[in-house]
Design a protein around this motif. Sequence first.
Motif, PDB file in Angstrom:
ATOM      1  N   ILE A   7     -38.686  49.156  63.531  1.00 57.09           N
ATOM      2  CA  ILE A   7     -39.294  50.202  64.359  1.00 57.09           C
ATOM      3  C   ILE A   7     -38.199  51.043  64.985  1.00 57.09           C
ATOM      4  O   ILE A   7     -37.062  50.593  65.131  1.00 57.09           O
ATOM      5  N   SER A   8     -38.581  52.261  65.350  1.00 52.54           N
ATOM      6  CA  SER A   8     -37.684  53.157  66.062  1.00 52.54           C
ATOM      7  C   SER A   8     -38.514  53.887  67.120  1.00 52.54           C
ATOM      8  O   SER A   8     -39.610  54.370  66.817  1.00 52.54           O
ATOM      9  N   THR A   9     -38.007  53.932  68.357  1.00 55.13           N
ATOM     10  CA  THR A   9     -38.695  54.677  69.410  1.00 55.13           C
ATOM     11  C   THR A   9     -38.152  56.094  69.444  1.00 55.13           C
ATOM     12  O   THR A   9     -36.976  56.332  69.186  1.00 55.13           O
ATOM     13  N   ASN A  10     -39.026  57.033  69.781  1.00 57.57           N
ATOM     14  CA  ASN A  10     -38.653  58.447  69.860  1.00 57.57           C
ATOM     15  C   ASN A  10     -38.887  58.960  71.273  1.00 57.57           C
ATOM     16  O   ASN A  10     -39.728  58.425  72.007  1.00 57.57           O
ATOM     17  N   LEU A  15     -43.605  56.071  67.892  1.00 58.35           N
ATOM     18  CA  LEU A  15     -42.864  55.029  67.200  1.00 58.35           C
ATOM     19  C   LEU A  15     -42.823  55.361  65.723  1.00 58.35           C
ATOM     20  O   LEU A  15     -43.839  55.780  65.156  1.00 58.35           O
ATOM     21  N   ASP A  16     -41.679  55.191  65.102  1.00 55.00           N
ATOM     22  CA  ASP A  16     -41.585  55.220  63.657  1.00 55.00           C
ATOM     23  C   ASP A  16     -41.599  53.757  63.245  1.00 55.00           C
ATOM     24  O   ASP A  16     -40.775  52.963  63.725  1.00 55.00           O
ATOM     25  N   VAL A  17     -42.531  53.404  62.382  1.00 55.49           N
ATOM     26  CA  VAL A  17     -42.717  52.009  61.999  1.00 55.49           C
ATOM     27  C   VAL A  17     -42.626  51.902  60.480  1.00 55.49           C
ATOM     28  O   VAL A  17     -43.381  52.557  59.764  1.00 55.49           O
ATOM     29  N   CYS A  18     -41.712  51.084  60.006  1.00 51.89           N
ATOM     30  CA  CYS A  18     -41.580  50.833  58.576  1.00 51.89           C
ATOM     31  C   CYS A  18     -42.197  49.472  58.275  1.00 51.89           C
ATOM     32  O   CYS A  18     -41.831  48.462  58.889  1.00 51.89           O
ATOM     33  N   PHE A  19     -43.128  49.468  57.342  1.00 57.88           N
ATOM     34  CA  PHE A  19     -43.821  48.250  56.958  1.00 57.88           C
ATOM     35  C   PHE A  19     -43.160  47.631  55.723  1.00 57.88           C
ATOM     36  O   PHE A  19     -42.380  48.283  55.039  1.00 57.88           O
ATOM     37  N   THR A  49     -37.799  49.768  75.305  1.00 57.08           N
ATOM     38  CA  THR A  49     -37.598  48.326  75.132  1.00 57.08           C
ATOM     39  C   THR A  49     -38.450  47.761  73.998  1.00 57.08           C
ATOM     40  O   THR A  49     -38.441  46.546  73.770  1.00 57.08           O
ATOM     41  N   ALA A  50     -39.159  48.608  73.272  1.00 56.23           N
ATOM     42  CA  ALA A  50     -40.010  48.140  72.170  1.00 56.23           C
ATOM     43  C   ALA A  50     -39.197  47.285  71.208  1.00 56.23           C
ATOM     44  O   ALA A  50     -38.067  47.610  70.875  1.00 56.23           O
ATOM     45  N   ARG A  51     -39.800  46.180  70.795  1.00 53.86           N
ATOM     46  CA  ARG A  51     -39.125  45.297  69.842  1.00 53.86           C
ATOM     47  C   ARG A  51     -40.107  44.875  68.756  1.00 53.86           C
ATOM     48  O   ARG A  51     -41.312  44.790  68.978  1.00 53.86           O
ATOM     49  N   ASN A  52     -39.560  44.618  67.606  1.00 51.00           N
ATOM     50  CA  ASN A  52     -40.336  44.226  66.441  1.00 51.00           C
ATOM     51  C   ASN A  52     -40.661  42.736  66.508  1.00 51.00           C
ATOM     52  O   ASN A  52     -39.762  41.900  66.525  1.00 51.00           O
TER      53      ASN A  52
END
Length: 84
Positions: A7-10, A15-19, A49-52
């Motif tokens: 994931i990437s926060t903007n 959020l950009d989320v790669c599955f 602080t978002a985490r995968n």
Amino acid sequence: MRRINWISTNEDWTLDVCFTNGEVRKYDVRPLLQSEAFRELEDVAIFKTARNGGYFVAWDNDADLSADTLYLEGIPVTPAIESN
């Protein structure tokens, strides 16, 4: 059940989320900021602080979103990469 690679926060509260299928989706968190569980994320420092968690994304304030929600409600950025 979908699984998250990264994931990437903007800065715009997305959020950009790669599955694991290689697909990247953009999820807009802004509509959730009005609910009590997500209100603290208005502070960009807390949002960052978002985490995968693999099957979810979680923040330090105990808010979280499932991978399925992020996938189904996210906007496709790249198509899935098909494996042969």
